[in-house]
Design a protein around this motif. Structure first.
Motif, short mmCIF file in Angstrom:
data_model
loop_
_atom_site.label_atom_id
_atom_site.label_comp_id
_atom_site.label_asym_id
_atom_site.label_seq_id
_atom_site.Cartn_x
_atom_site.Cartn_y
_atom_site.Cartn_z
N LYS A 51 0.84 -1.20 0.00
CA LYS A 51 0.00 0.00 0.00
C LYS A 51 0.87 1.24 0.00
CE LYS A 51 -4.20 -1.55 2.43
NZ LYS A 51 -5.04 -1.32 3.62
N LEU A 52 0.38 2.26 -0.68
CA LEU A 52 0.98 3.58 -0.62
C LEU A 52 0.09 4.45 0.27
CD1 LEU A 52 1.81 4.03 -4.40
CD2 LEU A 52 3.45 3.53 -2.59
N VAL A 53 0.63 4.94 1.36
CA VAL A 53 -0.13 5.77 2.30
C VAL A 53 0.50 7.14 2.35
CG1 VAL A 53 -0.96 6.02 4.66
CG2 VAL A 53 -0.77 3.74 3.64
N GLY A 54 -0.30 8.17 2.13
CA GLY A 54 0.20 9.53 2.12
C GLY A 54 0.69 9.98 3.49
N THR A 55 1.62 10.93 3.47
CA THR A 55 2.14 11.51 4.71
C THR A 55 1.91 13.01 4.78
OG1 THR A 55 4.33 11.81 3.69
CG2 THR A 55 3.92 9.74 4.87
N LYS A 56 1.25 13.57 3.77
CA LYS A 56 1.07 15.02 3.70
C LYS A 56 -0.37 15.33 3.31
CE LYS A 56 2.93 19.09 1.27
NZ LYS A 56 3.88 19.54 0.22
N LYS A 105 4.15 11.71 -1.14
CA LYS A 105 3.61 12.27 0.09
C LYS A 105 2.09 12.42 0.01
CE LYS A 105 7.87 14.72 1.27
NZ LYS A 105 8.50 16.04 1.54
N VAL A 106 1.58 12.69 -1.19
CA VAL A 106 0.13 12.74 -1.43
C VAL A 106 -0.21 11.58 -2.35
CG1 VAL A 106 -1.77 14.05 -2.40
CG2 VAL A 106 0.03 15.24 -1.11
N VAL A 107 -1.13 10.74 -1.93
CA VAL A 107 -1.43 9.51 -2.65
C VAL A 107 -2.81 9.60 -3.28
CG1 VAL A 107 -1.84 7.04 -2.41
CG2 VAL A 107 0.08 8.11 -1.22
N ASN A 108 -2.86 9.39 -4.60
CA ASN A 108 -4.11 9.29 -5.35
C ASN A 108 -3.80 8.65 -6.69
OD1 ASN A 108 -3.01 11.42 -6.94
ND2 ASN A 108 -3.98 12.95 -5.63
N PHE A 109 -4.74 8.73 -7.63
CA PHE A 109 -4.52 8.09 -8.93
C PHE A 109 -3.35 8.69 -9.69
CE2 PHE A 109 -9.26 7.10 -8.75
CZ PHE A 109 -9.04 5.78 -8.42
N ASN A 110 -2.95 9.92 -9.38
CA ASN A 110 -1.86 10.57 -10.09
C ASN A 110 -0.51 10.38 -9.40
OD1 ASN A 110 -2.83 12.41 -12.50
ND2 ASN A 110 -4.44 12.44 -10.95
N SER A 111 -0.45 9.56 -8.38
CA SER A 111 0.80 9.31 -7.67
C SER A 111 1.64 8.26 -8.39
CB SER A 111 0.52 8.82 -6.25
OG SER A 111 -0.32 9.71 -5.55
N ALA A 122 -5.48 20.27 -8.12
CA ALA A 122 -4.45 19.99 -7.12
C ALA A 122 -3.12 19.86 -7.83
CB ALA A 122 -4.79 18.72 -6.34
N ARG A 123 -2.06 19.69 -7.05
CA ARG A 123 -0.72 19.63 -7.62
C ARG A 123 0.05 18.45 -7.02
NH1 ARG A 123 2.68 22.79 -10.56
NH2 ARG A 123 4.92 22.78 -10.08
N GLN A 124 0.73 17.72 -7.89
CA GLN A 124 1.59 16.61 -7.48
C GLN A 124 3.04 17.01 -7.73
OE1 GLN A 124 1.98 13.42 -5.54
NE2 GLN A 124 0.04 13.10 -6.63
N GLN A 125 3.89 16.87 -6.72
CA GLN A 125 5.28 17.27 -6.84
C GLN A 125 6.06 16.29 -7.71
OE1 GLN A 125 6.50 20.21 -5.68
NE2 GLN A 125 4.35 20.58 -5.13
N ASP A 170 -5.92 6.94 5.57
CA ASP A 170 -5.14 5.87 6.19
C ASP A 170 -5.28 4.53 5.48
OD1 ASP A 170 -4.21 7.61 8.11
OD2 ASP A 170 -5.79 7.13 9.55
N ARG A 171 -6.35 4.39 4.69
CA ARG A 171 -6.52 3.12 3.98
C ARG A 171 -5.46 2.93 2.91
NH1 ARG A 171 -12.14 3.56 1.49
NH2 ARG A 171 -11.44 5.71 1.23
N GLY A 172 -4.95 4.03 2.36
CA GLY A 172 -3.89 3.96 1.36
C GLY A 172 -4.40 3.52 0.00
N LEU A 173 -3.49 3.60 -0.98
CA LEU A 173 -3.75 3.14 -2.35
C LEU A 173 -3.08 1.79 -2.51
CD1 LEU A 173 -4.79 3.86 -5.26
CD2 LEU A 173 -2.48 4.72 -5.69
N SER A 174 -3.86 0.76 -2.78
CA SER A 174 -3.31 -0.59 -2.83
C SER A 174 -2.75 -0.90 -4.21
CB SER A 174 -4.38 -1.61 -2.46
OG SER A 174 -5.41 -1.64 -3.43
#
Length: 766
Positions: A238-243, A740-746, A705-708, A305-309
């Motif tokens: 899982k990828l879980v965001g921290t920001k 740090k930010v997790v979504n479909f664009n990560s 939104a913005r992805q780094q 907290d569920r994260g992106l699996s």
């Protein structure tokens, strides 16, 4: 970025011993040690005829088997991302999703030995069907190629060329093991699942990162045979965001959803209260729009907290190929492949149904199966004529399994493809390629209007001709036209034209090509209720029109024996591009496939290859991309490409002793920052202490939104002993990058991973 630069500097200084090449390494000459030799590599994808890289009318990229081995590549996704700027893979609900120079996978046609594959999901084939160990090379042609390859070839062709035995007897075996991505021993299942079920669930999520390959072949001159077997298991993570994610909503975009209340009737027939109306298919309330924001609004959303699996899986691939040369005039080929995969996903993640159903349903997983059969006859009446007659059947199954042993069919996709291809050298300056083919496509799909048994199909017949014209050594033209007839969409004519001119060490290429794509059977007919808050449906559209595009490119290339550089400007104008657009029907949100009137994308690609000295090569690739789209704000594109991407590779080979060759390899991939539109909901469960659905707070709306940007660096060292035994040690994601930010664009790159690969090769020369 500092980590990436440090990684590159350390690599270059380390592999060159004293900081640069020394005379002591001059006698260590690796294979293909000059770029001039590479430019003589023969490719077939650009014109369906054999040409060297120097002769191709459009720049063709190749990734060789040696490249794949030296980099320790385990999947086709890694191979493409590490080699090509502008290529990104993201995670969607159905698995890995491709973005190729701004276009999604629907516009990139994947081929195996020139043949298309069944089993697409939003254009993505099942990439696990492409085992790395059986690949001789990968040929990539950017731009529209519909004249030769038909529908879907609007953005690029990726042609996987498989191996054939060259020696009298060949045996190759290898094993690759990687460290785990993540330990999932704390994962659990809710409801009435037994301890045994929970253990099974955890074990499936913690499969070893293991890959094994075996091939046995022989070549007697007239008869060739190759038998291949591949096994792979992959760890889930899982990828879980921290920001916190910063979302910007324009005025009127942020909609507060409230449960639709219905009266509660008492025993006497009178209304005794109100309750939320429930949707039985999702177990969630039916929501209606309560209010919208009147001004531009910025919302800070904490990490989920569920994260992106990212699913784990286990698969096998088995293949057999026979080639028989009857005489100088006849050659026959018969081949077949079988594929089986089980995909294991987490029971709760961002991709799961909704936060309230998390861990509340029996765990299900998916199984996949596929096979293909190819029969081909090649007839050469004389040295100027070749005729190919072939038939291919490719079939792909997807099923849903559960711990209880219940299996539900989800998809069965079939291609039947007979083809007649004729190449003719007509005089001194012309080579004609003419083809006649039929594609019969069939789809059983559980989201068809009447369910899985509701068979949908369509047929496409095609006639195409291409002329390669070489008026003189420095100047050549390629022109072609294709006529397609589809039983649903009628006739479509597709032209193309290209020119190539050599001036000493310079080559100039200009290319125009028309591409097209017929709507898929899913886009025409599917209807799917999204298992999330509210009533949201994805709906097909039987009135869709085929998409078309006009692709233009201009490329300049400079080549010497030790240096090659090219610059390509490209632009693609789309008409009737198919997009998913949203509208409301009462309390339902309908996401429907529709034709967008026009869209445009283009960019610049810079590519350089440099032989610094014997054994040491560096390659760099940069891609800039822009997009213009007249789709309305209701458009629901959910994966956006980065405008700036780059890749860098350094490869150094030398002989440590007469029987030992060492190769050092490093790759660096840069993906720039991007601003994107998204529509993920905001859910607040804090007010549900009473357990009442009416206290659920829920907002929906499109936001920006913005992805780094980020950098991924990999390195590997390879030892080859007497061309028989091999040992590879490597590290992927050296800097341990995690979004740090997790979504479909990560980015979906797993955390730092180390691997070891051992191999054995035996060859008895003819």
């Amino acid at each position: 970025m500092k980590k990436a630069l440090l990684c590159t500097v350390l690599f270059l200084s380390g592999v060159t011993g004293r900081g640069f090449c020394t005379p002591g390494n001059e006698d260590a000459v690796p294979r293909k040690d000059t770029l001039s030799v590479e430019m003589q590599d023969v490719v077939v994808t650009a014109t369906r005829t054999p040409l060297t890289l120097k002769q191709t009318p459009v720049i063709t990229r190749i990734i060789t088997a040696r490249d794949l081995e030296s980099r320790g590549v385990a999947t086709i996704q890694e191979a493409l991302e590490n080699e090509l700027a502008g290529v990104e893979f993201h995670q969607a609900g159905y698995g890995s999703s491709l973005s190729f120079q701004g276009l999604d996978a629907r516009y990139v046609l994947f081929l195996v030995d020139g043949e298309r594959m069944a089993g697409e999901t939003y254009g993505n084939v099942d990439y696990a069907r492409l085992p790395i160990a059986n690949i001789e090379r990968i040929e990539i042609v950017r731009g529209a190629s519909s004249v030769l390859y038909g529908s879907n070839a609007m953005g690029a062709i990726v042609n996987i060329i498989t191996k054939i035995p060259k020696q009298r007897v060949e045996v190759n075996a290898s094993m690759r093991y990687g460290t785990p991505y993540q330990k999932n021993g704390d994962e659990t299942l809710g409801g009435t699942n037994t301890d045994r079920d929970i253990r099974t669930y955890r074990n499936k999520l913690d499969l070893p990162n293991l890959k094994g390959d075996l091939s046995v072949g022989f070549n007697t001159g007239k008869l060739k045979s190759l038998t291949t077997f591949s096994y792979r298991s992959v760890d889930a993570y899982k990828l879980v965001g921290t920001k916190d994610e910063v979302r910007h909503y324009a005025a009127g975009e942020l909609k507060k959803m409230t449960p639709k209340m219905v009266p509660v009737i008492g025993p006497g027939g009178n209304v005794v209260g109100m309750r939320p109306e429930m949707d039985p298919s999702t177990g969630m309330p039916v929501f209606v729009v309560g209010s919208t924001n009147l001004n531009d609004t910025t919302v800070i959303v904490p990490p989920d907290d569920r994260g992106l699996s990212v699913s784990g899986w286990r698969d096998i691939n088995v293949g057999q190929r026979f080639d028989y040369v009857l005489s100088e005039k006849f050659r026959f080929e018969l081949s077949g492949n079988y594929f089986n995969k089980h995909r294991y996903d987490f029971n709760g993640s961002i991709l799961d149904e909704n936060p309230l159903s998390n861990n509340s349903k029996p765990w299900t997983f998916e199984s996949y199966e596929g096979y293909n059969v190819k029969a081909l006859m090649e007839h050469s009446p004389n040295e100027n004529n070749k005729v190919y007659l072939s038939f291919i059947r490719d079939e792909y199954f997807r099923r849903q399994d559960s711990l209880s042993g219940v299996t539900l069919p989800k998809q069965n996709h079939i291609y039947n493809m007979p083809r007649l291809l004729w190449t003719l050298k007509a005089g001194e300056y012309n080579r004609l390629t003419t083809g006649l083919e039929l594609i019969n496509e069939q789809l059983h799909f559980d989201l068809n209007p009447l369910g899985y048994d509701d068979l949908k199909s369509m047929n496409t017949g095609s006639l195409y001709v291409q002329d390669e014209i070489r008026t003189q050594k420095a100047l050549s033209f390629t022109v072609g036209v294709r006529a397609d007839w589809n039983n649903r969409f009628g006739w479509h004519v597709t032209p193309k034209a290209s020119i190539k001119y050599n001036i000493g060490k310079f080559t100039i290429r200009g290319n125009y090509a028309n591409g097209y794509r017929n709507p898929s059977l899913k886009e025409l007919y599917m209807e799917f209720q999204v298992p999330m808050q509210g009533q949201t449906y994805i709906r097909g559209n039987a009135n869709l029109k085929p998409e078309t595009n006009h692709y233009l490119s201009l490329a300049g290339e400079f080549t010497t024996s030790g240096f090659n550089m090219s610059a390509t400007l490209y632009n693609s104008y789309f008409r009737n591009k198919i997009d998913v657009r949203g509208h409301m029907e009462e309390t339902k949100t309908i996401l429907q496939y529709e034709n967008v009137r026009r869209s445009e994308m283009g960019g610049l690609e810079l590519l350089a290859r440099w032989r610094i000295c014997k054994g040491l090569f560096v390659r760099a690739d940069y891609n800039y991309l822009f997009q213009i789209d007249d789709a309305s704000q209701e458009s629901t594109q959910y994966i956006y490409p980065s405008p700036h991407t780059a890749t860098f590779q350094a490869d150094y080979s030398f002989s440590a002793s007469p029987g030992c060759r060492i190769n050092l390899n490093a790759t660096l991939r840069y993906v720039g920052a991007k601003t994107y539109e998204d529509f993920m909901p905001i859910v607040d469960l804090s007010g549900m202490g009473s357990g009442s659905m009416k206290d659920l707070k829920f907002w929906m709306g499109s936001y920006s939104a913005r992805q780094q940007g980020y950098v991924i660096c990999n390195a590997a060292v390879n030892f080859d002993f007497k061309d028989m035994f091999g040992l590879s040690l490597g590290v992927d994601n050296i800097g341990n990058y995690r979004p740090k930010v997790v979504n479909f664009n990560s980015a979906t790159t797993p955390r730092r991973n180390m691997f070891v690969r051992i191999s054995y090769a035996f060859a008895s020369k003819r």
